[in-house]
Motif scaffolding. Structure first.
Motif, PDB file in Angstrom:
ATOM      1  N   UNK A  92       0.826  -1.213   0.000  1.00 59.07           N
ATOM      2  CA  UNK A  92       0.000   0.000   0.000  1.00 59.07           C
ATOM      3  C   UNK A  92       0.862   1.265   0.000  1.00 59.07           C
ATOM      4  N   UNK A  93       2.108   1.135   0.452  1.00 54.67           N
ATOM      5  CA  UNK A  93       2.999   2.300   0.419  1.00 54.67           C
ATOM      6  C   UNK A  93       3.565   2.519  -0.986  1.00 54.67           C
ATOM      7  N   UNK A  94       3.419   1.513  -1.840  1.00 57.14           N
ATOM      8  CA  UNK A  94       3.919   1.644  -3.208  1.00 57.14           C
ATOM      9  C   UNK A  94       5.118   0.767  -3.501  1.00 57.14           C
ATOM     10  N   UNK A  95       5.487  -0.098  -2.547  1.00 57.47           N
ATOM     11  CA  UNK A  95       6.597  -1.022  -2.796  1.00 57.47           C
ATOM     12  C   UNK A  95       6.157  -2.104  -3.775  1.00 57.47           C
ATOM     13  N   UNK A 125      12.589  -5.786   1.881  1.00 61.19           N
ATOM     14  CA  UNK A 125      12.719  -4.876   3.020  1.00 61.19           C
ATOM     15  C   UNK A 125      11.852  -5.275   4.205  1.00 61.19           C
ATOM     16  N   UNK A 149       1.961   0.400  -8.598  1.00 59.59           N
ATOM     17  CA  UNK A 149       2.829   0.841  -7.506  1.00 59.59           C
ATOM     18  C   UNK A 149       2.932   2.361  -7.456  1.00 59.59           C
ATOM     19  N   UNK A 205       1.430   5.055  -4.384  1.00 59.34           N
ATOM     20  CA  UNK A 205       2.204   6.095  -3.698  1.00 59.34           C
ATOM     21  C   UNK A 205       1.351   7.334  -3.451  1.00 59.34           C
ATOM     22  N   UNK A 259      11.183   4.518   5.693  1.00 53.94           N
ATOM     23  CA  UNK A 259      11.498   3.450   4.727  1.00 53.94           C
ATOM     24  C   UNK A 259      11.018   3.768   3.305  1.00 53.94           C
ATOM     25  N   UNK A 260       9.737   4.083   3.191  1.00 55.86           N
ATOM     26  CA  UNK A 260       9.179   4.316   1.850  1.00 55.86           C
ATOM     27  C   UNK A 260       9.804   5.535   1.160  1.00 55.86           C
ATOM     28  N   UNK A 284      13.462   4.489   0.180  1.00 54.68           N
ATOM     29  CA  UNK A 284      13.648   3.422  -0.813  1.00 54.68           C
ATOM     30  C   UNK A 284      12.897   3.693  -2.111  1.00 54.68           C
ATOM     31  N   UNK A 285      11.701   4.265  -2.016  1.00 54.35           N
ATOM     32  CA  UNK A 285      10.910   4.465  -3.244  1.00 54.35           C
ATOM     33  C   UNK A 285      11.255   5.800  -3.903  1.00 54.35           C
ATOM     34  N   UNK A 331       3.276   6.995   8.867  1.00 53.82           N
ATOM     35  CA  UNK A 331       3.986   6.223   7.853  1.00 53.82           C
ATOM     36  C   UNK A 331       3.351   6.405   6.474  1.00 53.82           C
ATOM     37  N   UNK A 332       2.018   6.371   6.406  1.00 54.61           N
ATOM     38  CA  UNK A 332       1.434   6.519   5.070  1.00 54.61           C
ATOM     39  C   UNK A 332       1.486   7.967   4.591  1.00 54.61           C
ATOM     40  N   UNK A 353       4.668   9.373   2.290  1.00 54.69           N
ATOM     41  CA  UNK A 353       4.762   9.375   0.831  1.00 54.69           C
ATOM     42  C   UNK A 353       3.997  10.548   0.234  1.00 54.69           C
TER      43      UNK A 353
END
Lengths: 239, 240
Positions: free
Chosen positions: A145-148, A156, B73, B77, B100-101, B104-105, B149-150, B153
């Protein structure tokens, strides 16, 4: 008990001491130990690789057009696991040596390593699969859901947790493997177990050589267990 | 901003969503209520394709997300999601969970990602927990971190799937406060909830769902005070 003690402390031991120390038979044991370690290492690498591949196949979901391939691969891996887990390792090793690898100019340690790797792979596959599937579905969903991407989520988020879950089972598998390699003498490997029989035929004496070799196995598994306990402790800080 | 057209979803022989058509404007706060099994969570989970619709279209910012060529994906985001069970990553610290997101993203440097994380921790009032692991947090704190966390992004839409249902009663308020703060900032949101008072307070539009359909919709105050459909009346008489 008294009989046992006399054997340990009596003439036999003095004879054995002469052979072991003065005739340098400890080198036979040392070489056997290295052989066992080498064999286990090869088997572990091959077993882990097979385990990962088989586990991934078992958990995979192919697209609609490739469903037939998924079915074939899953059937093959399932049959592989069933056969390996359902037959004695000794039988598998001898079969591979005398049939599968017959006539190939490969050193015994390599054939043995491959054979034990193929054996261990079936168990590894199951423990890897259990480790990954034991992680809550919500973890994957949170990552996605975060886009990974799926692979990034695995890398991860899922694998670091799954690895932690697998570690105890992985340690047991490794210890089983070290000990199980003792049956390599079926195909004439010169491992620790063989070292004991070399000493036995030299001294006409079974007790001391077997005790020495048992101690060596215990030492190997003991050192490894100790290291892994430390590792486990270290990665458990998040709990 | 989000357009949903004739959305159907089946799990095997179970027909969960039976044709939902809806439109969510930018800045809208859509609250979704209804009995369990009515399909409200499934509806929400279809919006970011946590569930693959059986048929129908969903488009976000005029991009058809159900199309075969869409990079889901990238869409995700832009759509943040908060789960009932928090789903924090237990092997990472609070700070790492949030950074993290972005790192990494979006390939941000550690400093930049940490900066975003600290900013969001301030927002949810948990800066002092930055280096704790999730297992040391209370349920309410976990959910606040999950929201942070959400948000990391920088999504355009936030989906909340029963964000307070797994919380002890005394922790519900702190989570709702954080969500209210987002409402004040004008975030577009879809919230599945059982907190009727909260739904009435923050919702700009309310959907009442039952048996896989939107039975009634409208201004929350109107629906709560003057429900038109029998099914809505029955449900509200039980929960209010």
């Amino acid at each position: 008990m008294l009989n046992f003690l006399t054997k340990i402390l009596g003439q036999q031991t003095i004879d054995f001491y002469k052979v072991f120390i003065e005739d340098k038979y400890y080198m036979v044991v040392f070489k056997g130990m290295l052989w066992t370690l080498g064999l286990t290492a090869i088997a572990l690498v091959i077993g882990t690789l097979i385990g990962i591949v088989v586990a991934v196949i078992q958990m995979s979901q192919f697209s609609k057009e490739l469903k037939w391939l998924e079915k074939i691969l899953k059937t093959i891996t399932k049959v592989y696991i069933d056969i390996i887990r359902g037959t004695p390792a000794a039988v598998q090793i001898v079969l591979m040596w005398t049939v599968l690898f017959a006539g190939l100019p490969l050193p015994r340690i390599l054939v043995g390593g491959i054979a034990f790797g193929i054996n261990s792979g079936a168990y590894m596959a199951e423990l890897i699969r259990a480790g990954i599937q034991g992680i809550d579905k919500g973890q994957t969903e949170a990552g996605r859901s975060l886009g990974f991407k799926y692979t990034e989520t695995m890398r991860y988020i899922i694998m670091p947790q799954a690895f932690k879950q697998m570690l105890p089972a992985f340690v047991s598998e490794f210890i089983v493997l070290i000990k199980e390699t003792a049956i390599i003498s079926f195909i004439g490997g010169t491992d620790l177990m063989k070292a004991s029989s070399i000493m036995m035929s030299r001294t006409y004496n079974a007790l001391q050589p077997l005790l020495i070799v048992a101690a060596c196995y215990l030492l190997l598994t003991g050192i490894f267990t100790k290291i892994m306990r430390k590792v486990e402790k270290k990665i458990n800080i998040s709990n | 901003m989000i357009k949903i057209n004739e959305l159907h979803k089946s799990f095997g022989s179970l027909h969960v969503l039976k044709g939902i058509t809806d439109y969510v404007n930018k800045g809208e706060v859509v609250v979704i209520i209804g009995p369990s099994g009515s399909g409200k969570s499934t509806y929400l989970r279809c919006i970011n394709l946590m569930e693959q619709p059986t048929s129908g279209q969903i488009s976000i910012d005029n991009i058809d997300i159900t199309g075969p060529k869409t990079d889901i994906n990238q869409i995700r985001q832009k759509v943040g999601m908060v789960f009932q069970q928090f789903n924090l990553f237990p092997h990472m610290t609070v700070l790492e969970n949030i950074s993290l997101a972005p790192s990494k993203i979006k390939n941000l440097s550690k400093e930049e990602a940490d900066k975003i994380a600290y900013h969001l921790l301030d927002k949810v009032g948990l800066r002092d927990k930055a280096n704790e692991y999730p297992s040391r947090l209370s349920g309410g704190q976990k959910q606040r971190i999950a929201i942070a966390r959400s948000l990391a992004m920088n999504p355009e839409v936030m989906l909340f799937d029963e964000p307070t249902s797994a919380l002890d009663p005394e922790m519900v308020k702190e989570v709702l406060e954080v969500i209210k703060e987002l409402v004040r900032e004008g975030m577009t949101m879809m919230i599945v909830t059982h907190e009727m008072g909260f739904a009435k307070e923050v919702g700009t539009r309310l959907l009442f769902m039952d048996e896989g359909k939107i039975v009634e919709e409208g201004n929350p105050r109107d629906v709560f005070e003057n429900p038109k459909e029998e099914r809505t009346k029955l449900f509200l008489s039980k929960v209010l």
